[in-house]
Design a protein around this motif. Structure first.
Motif, PDB file in Angstrom:
ATOM      1  N   THR A   4      12.645 -23.994  23.821  1.00 54.65           N
ATOM      2  CA  THR A   4      12.341 -22.621  23.436  1.00 54.65           C
ATOM      3  C   THR A   4      11.101 -22.585  22.540  1.00 54.65           C
ATOM      4  O   THR A   4      10.515 -23.615  22.230  1.00 54.65           O
ATOM      5  CB  THR A   4      13.518 -21.986  22.663  1.00 54.65           C
ATOM      6  N   ARG A   5      10.745 -21.394  22.098  1.00 58.75           N
ATOM      7  CA  ARG A   5       9.650 -21.271  21.129  1.00 58.75           C
ATOM      8  C   ARG A   5      10.086 -21.703  19.738  1.00 58.75           C
ATOM      9  O   ARG A   5       9.252 -21.926  18.874  1.00 58.75           O
ATOM     10  CB  ARG A   5       9.138 -19.832  21.090  1.00 58.75           C
ATOM     11  N   GLY A   6      11.386 -21.786  19.514  1.00 59.57           N
ATOM     12  CA  GLY A   6      11.888 -22.245  18.232  1.00 59.57           C
ATOM     13  C   GLY A   6      12.315 -21.114  17.318  1.00 59.57           C
ATOM     14  O   GLY A   6      12.463 -19.961  17.732  1.00 59.57           O
ATOM     15  N   VAL A   7      12.524 -21.445  16.054  1.00 60.34           N
ATOM     16  CA  VAL A   7      13.003 -20.501  15.057  1.00 60.34           C
ATOM     17  C   VAL A   7      12.053 -20.498  13.868  1.00 60.34           C
ATOM     18  O   VAL A   7      11.305 -21.469  13.675  1.00 60.34           O
ATOM     19  CB  VAL A   7      14.439 -20.866  14.600  1.00 60.34           C
ATOM     20  N   VAL A  34      15.781 -28.567  15.738  1.00 56.57           N
ATOM     21  CA  VAL A  34      15.239 -27.564  16.655  1.00 56.57           C
ATOM     22  C   VAL A  34      13.757 -27.851  16.861  1.00 56.57           C
ATOM     23  O   VAL A  34      12.993 -27.959  15.897  1.00 56.57           O
ATOM     24  CB  VAL A  34      15.416 -26.137  16.100  1.00 56.57           C
ATOM     25  N   TYR A  35      13.341 -27.971  18.119  1.00 57.86           N
ATOM     26  CA  TYR A  35      11.932 -28.189  18.448  1.00 57.86           C
ATOM     27  C   TYR A  35      11.244 -26.838  18.587  1.00 57.86           C
ATOM     28  O   TYR A  35      11.674 -25.984  19.365  1.00 57.86           O
ATOM     29  CB  TYR A  35      11.804 -29.018  19.722  1.00 57.86           C
ATOM     30  N   CYS A  36      10.171 -26.640  17.805  1.00 60.07           N
ATOM     31  CA  CYS A  36       9.464 -25.366  17.723  1.00 60.07           C
ATOM     32  C   CYS A  36       8.021 -25.529  18.184  1.00 60.07           C
ATOM     33  O   CYS A  36       7.403 -26.560  17.933  1.00 60.07           O
ATOM     34  CB  CYS A  36       9.465 -24.852  16.281  1.00 60.07           C
ATOM     35  N   ARG A  37       7.503 -24.504  18.827  1.00 63.78           N
ATOM     36  CA  ARG A  37       6.077 -24.507  19.171  1.00 63.78           C
ATOM     37  C   ARG A  37       5.262 -24.248  17.911  1.00 63.78           C
ATOM     38  O   ARG A  37       5.579 -23.350  17.131  1.00 63.78           O
ATOM     39  CB  ARG A  37       5.782 -23.455  20.232  1.00 63.78           C
ATOM     40  N   ASP A  38       4.250 -25.043  17.736  1.00 61.38           N
ATOM     41  CA  ASP A  38       3.402 -24.940  16.547  1.00 61.38           C
ATOM     42  C   ASP A  38       2.684 -23.594  16.548  1.00 61.38           C
ATOM     43  O   ASP A  38       1.924 -23.290  17.464  1.00 61.38           O
ATOM     44  CB  ASP A  38       2.398 -26.087  16.536  1.00 61.38           C
ATOM     45  N   ARG A  39       2.945 -22.773  15.529  1.00 64.45           N
ATOM     46  CA  ARG A  39       2.337 -21.449  15.433  1.00 64.45           C
ATOM     47  C   ARG A  39       1.198 -21.409  14.429  1.00 64.45           C
ATOM     48  O   ARG A  39       0.827 -20.354  13.938  1.00 64.45           O
ATOM     49  CB  ARG A  39       3.410 -20.422  15.075  1.00 64.45           C
ATOM     50  N   GLY A  40       0.669 -22.556  14.067  1.00 68.88           N
ATOM     51  CA  GLY A  40      -0.496 -22.592  13.198  1.00 68.88           C
ATOM     52  C   GLY A  40      -0.164 -22.464  11.727  1.00 68.88           C
ATOM     53  O   GLY A  40      -0.125 -23.455  11.005  1.00 68.88           O
ATOM     54  N   ALA A  41       0.110 -21.245  11.278  1.00 64.57           N
ATOM     55  CA  ALA A  41       0.288 -21.004   9.847  1.00 64.57           C
ATOM     56  C   ALA A  41       1.634 -21.504   9.324  1.00 64.57           C
ATOM     57  O   ALA A  41       1.769 -21.811   8.143  1.00 64.57           O
ATOM     58  CB  ALA A  41       0.146 -19.513   9.554  1.00 64.57           C
ATOM     59  N   GLU A  42       2.636 -21.577  10.189  1.00 65.95           N
ATOM     60  CA  GLU A  42       3.973 -21.948   9.729  1.00 65.95           C
ATOM     61  C   GLU A  42       4.092 -23.457   9.582  1.00 65.95           C
ATOM     62  O   GLU A  42       3.779 -24.211  10.496  1.00 65.95           O
ATOM     63  CB  GLU A  42       5.030 -21.427  10.707  1.00 65.95           C
ATOM     64  N   ARG A  43       4.593 -23.863   8.437  1.00 68.20           N
ATOM     65  CA  ARG A  43       4.735 -25.290   8.168  1.00 68.20           C
ATOM     66  C   ARG A  43       6.116 -25.650   7.638  1.00 68.20           C
ATOM     67  O   ARG A  43       6.337 -26.778   7.226  1.00 68.20           O
ATOM     68  CB  ARG A  43       3.676 -25.740   7.147  1.00 68.20           C
ATOM     69  N   LEU A  52      13.438 -28.542  11.492  1.00 65.46           N
ATOM     70  CA  LEU A  52      12.461 -28.039  12.451  1.00 65.46           C
ATOM     71  C   LEU A  52      11.397 -29.102  12.717  1.00 65.46           C
ATOM     72  O   LEU A  52      10.825 -29.659  11.783  1.00 65.46           O
ATOM     73  CB  LEU A  52      11.787 -26.765  11.937  1.00 65.46           C
ATOM     74  N   VAL A  53      11.154 -29.351  13.991  1.00 63.67           N
ATOM     75  CA  VAL A  53      10.068 -30.243  14.402  1.00 63.67           C
ATOM     76  C   VAL A  53       9.063 -29.393  15.163  1.00 63.67           C
ATOM     77  O   VAL A  53       9.384 -28.814  16.206  1.00 63.67           O
ATOM     78  CB  VAL A  53      10.591 -31.396  15.290  1.00 63.67           C
ATOM     79  N   ARG A  54       7.846 -29.311  14.653  1.00 62.99           N
ATOM     80  CA  ARG A  54       6.812 -28.465  15.256  1.00 62.99           C
ATOM     81  C   ARG A  54       5.860 -29.316  16.091  1.00 62.99           C
ATOM     82  O   ARG A  54       5.289 -30.279  15.598  1.00 62.99           O
ATOM     83  CB  ARG A  54       6.041 -27.710  14.178  1.00 62.99           C
ATOM     84  N   LEU A  55       5.714 -28.933  17.353  1.00 63.16           N
ATOM     85  CA  LEU A  55       4.842 -29.656  18.270  1.00 63.16           C
ATOM     86  C   LEU A  55       3.974 -28.656  19.026  1.00 63.16           C
ATOM     87  O   LEU A  55       4.381 -27.510  19.239  1.00 63.16           O
ATOM     88  CB  LEU A  55       5.676 -30.488  19.253  1.00 63.16           C
TER      89      LEU A  55
END
Length: 396
Positions: A4-7, A34-43, A52-55
């Motif tokens: 998914t896009r994540g939370v 939860v694997y999340c799509r990297d949205r740039g500003a969110e860390r 949360l793992v951002r990729l």
């Protein structure tokens, strides 16, 4: 939890499910990633007890989901979780990698994505093939509606775990946020949807303009890769008065107030399973007018008003305003239905039981769900296997 896009959830049903279920699983004591799509500003690396793992992902309609899921699977292979909960049957090509690593896989298959106009042609063919692969390579399938469960049983001859979505009861949200949109409680109609043809926003606008409704129709939503359809809906809305396209509303408190204070909620979704937006409207005790398909009747039952075209929807608008007390009573009846069948705590327990079952049993050595199902004696399932063979998909 991946695919998914994540939370935090800001987009659709899958993301809402991950947030609500994942947070509750973490509260139960499970370790949830939860694997999340990297949205740039969110860390942030934690949300409601979930790690949360951002990729990254390729920002193209046909590649965004698969590119992100591929990276997520690569990361998960190194971590080797007890169970992988994969959302979206489109991610099926990655399932053998997880299972080869000894990671049991449950795939939440969602609705009939191949029916969506945005996947016409090659995209639709891919989704049909992905459904077959998800059946073959999953240790369990999750259906969020009985209609989807019946579809997989009929088409593939396999069983799936029915675990619906949930929704909160919105009874104390207030109305102070309505002033920002120039609205008054009980004096507007609401629609919250991605701008996609299968959600029938154009039909909703046409039905409203054909009606004698005095209260405005407020449409909340947007969608990536939908500029052409959005332009068509906007042009249609500009042809009359009373339709307000307000774009995305990210603040959940404001969105809850919009749901809870509308006279009616228009639900045009036609190809998904159980939809969180529909459930949220029910939890807000807001009377629903829904597109007449199996999935919506399954959820609303006798409490819903139904439409199939602009004329029948116009009648829904007119009837709701002419009989406001009946409209309010119908909305209140929906809340009892919601509390009995669509509670997030019950949903989370269903996921926990499924994960524990898969973790204790492990993966089978020969294929997934379909290999352990009665599909071998089902002619349609056999046809699927022949199709897979003819397309060059090797069977174990």
């Amino acid at each position: 939890m991946l695919g998914t896009r994540g939370v935090p959830a800001r987009y659709g049903g899958f993301e809402t499910c991950v947030e609500e279920v994942g947070g509750r699983l973490a509260r139960m004591g499970h370790e949830v990633t939860v694997y999340c799509r990297d949205r740039g500003a969110e860390r942030t690396t934690e949300h409601r007890g979930m790690r949360l793992v951002r990729l990254p992902a390729l920002r193209r309609k046909s590649l965004e989901t698969l590119s992100h899921t591929g990276l997520s699977v690569g990361h998960a292979l190194r971590e080797r979780p007890d169970v992988a909960l994969v959302f979206n049957a489109a991610n099926a090509p990655f399932l053998p990698l997880l299972r080869a690593r000894g990671i049991p896989v449950a795939t939440h298959v969602d609705g009939l994505e191949w029916k969506r106009a945005k996947w016409a042609g090659a995209g639709a063919r891919y989704y049909r093939a992905a459904e077959s692969l998800a059946v073959r390579w999953s240790d369990a399938l999750i259906s969020d509606s009985r209609g989807i469960q019946h579809y997989y049983a009929e088409r593939f001859g396999v069983k799936s775990d029915y675990i619906p979505y949930g929704a909160p009861v919105l009874d104390t949200v207030g109305a102070d946020g309505l002033a920002e949109y120039g609205l008054r409680a009980g004096e507007y109609h609401l629609m919250v949807a991605r701008f996609e043809p299968e959600n029938h926003l154009g039909l909703a606008v046409a039905g409203y303009l054909r009606s004698g409704a005095r209260h405005p129709l407020v449409i909340v939503g947007t969608a990536p890769y939908s500029d052409a359809y959005t332009a068509r809906v906007r042009k249609l809305a500009d042809g009359g008065s009373g339709v307000r396209l307000v774009g995305a509303v990210w603040d959940q408190r404001t969105l809850n107030q919009l749901y809870a204070n509308a006279l009616t909620y228009v639900h045009g979704h036609s190809v998904g399973g159980t939809n969180p937006s529909l459930l949220r409207a029910m939890g807000a005790a807001t009377s629903v007018s829904a597109f007449d398909v199996e999935f919506n009747r399954e959820v609303l039952g006798p409490h819903g008003a139904y439409f199939t075209d602009a004329e029948s929807l116009a009648e829904c608008f007119d009837r709701a305003e002419e009989r406001p007390q009946d409209t309010l009573d119908r909305g209140r009846a929906q809340v009892a239905e919601l509390a009995e069948h669509y509670d997030w705590d019950l949903v989370a327990r269903g996921y926990a039981e499924l994960a524990e079952r898969l973790s204790s049993s492990g993966t089978s050595s020969g294929g997934g769900n379909a290999a352990r199902s009665p599909g071998a004696s089902n002619p349609r399932a056999a046809g699927v296997r022949r199709w897979m063979w003819n397309k060059g998909v090797r069977r174990r």
